[in-house]
Design a protein around this motif. Structure first.
Motif: not given
Length: 135
Positions: A3-9, A12-22
């Motif tokens: 599994l790839i471990e992701l930091s909180a940062k 958050l960056s992925i979620i922000t990008h996803l929200k912008q895309w939607v």
């Protein structure tokens, strides 16, 4: 499978990008809907303009190359706009109308009726598409 471990940062960056895309996708759909309405309303306007010109010919007014040129260009531009929006059946009919007004002698009345080229058919098609967009 590791599994790839992701930091909180990073998360958050992925979620922000996803929200912008939607958000961008929603705006694009709304923009397309507005462009479609604009093009369909333009079809109805050109149908009416063409109807008035045909009425003037029936009432004995002279043919006008300038008006026929304007009609040819209007129908052709509508065909391009509708094609860009994926409204291909209506685009095809508008394209034929554009070619017709460029040189009416190239088409006989029988062909135009078989192709569903009557103005009322085109307006009905545009009105039905507008109604679908309103849902």
């Amino acid at each position: 499978m590791p599994l790839i471990e992701l930091s909180a940062k990073e998360l958050l960056s992925i979620i922000t990008h996803l929200k912008q895309w939607v958000g961008n996708l929603s705006r694009a759909k709304e923009q397309r809907k507005l462009e479609s309405k604009k093009a369909l309303r333009a079809v109805i306007s050109v149908v009416r303009e063409t109807t008035v010109y045909l009425r003037s010919l029936k009432e004995g007014h002279q043919k006008s190359i300038e008006k026929e040129e304007r009609l040819s260009l209007s129908w052709t531009q509508l065909a391009f706009a509708l094609e860009d929006l994926g409204l291909n059946k209506l685009a095809s009919r508008c394209s034929i109308k554009g070619r017709y007004w460029a040189n009416p002698a190239d088409y006989d009345q029988d062909f135009l009726e078989r192709a569903g080229m009557r103005l009322a058919d085109i307006e009905r098609m545009a009105q039905a598409s507008l109604k679908e967009l309103g849902k």
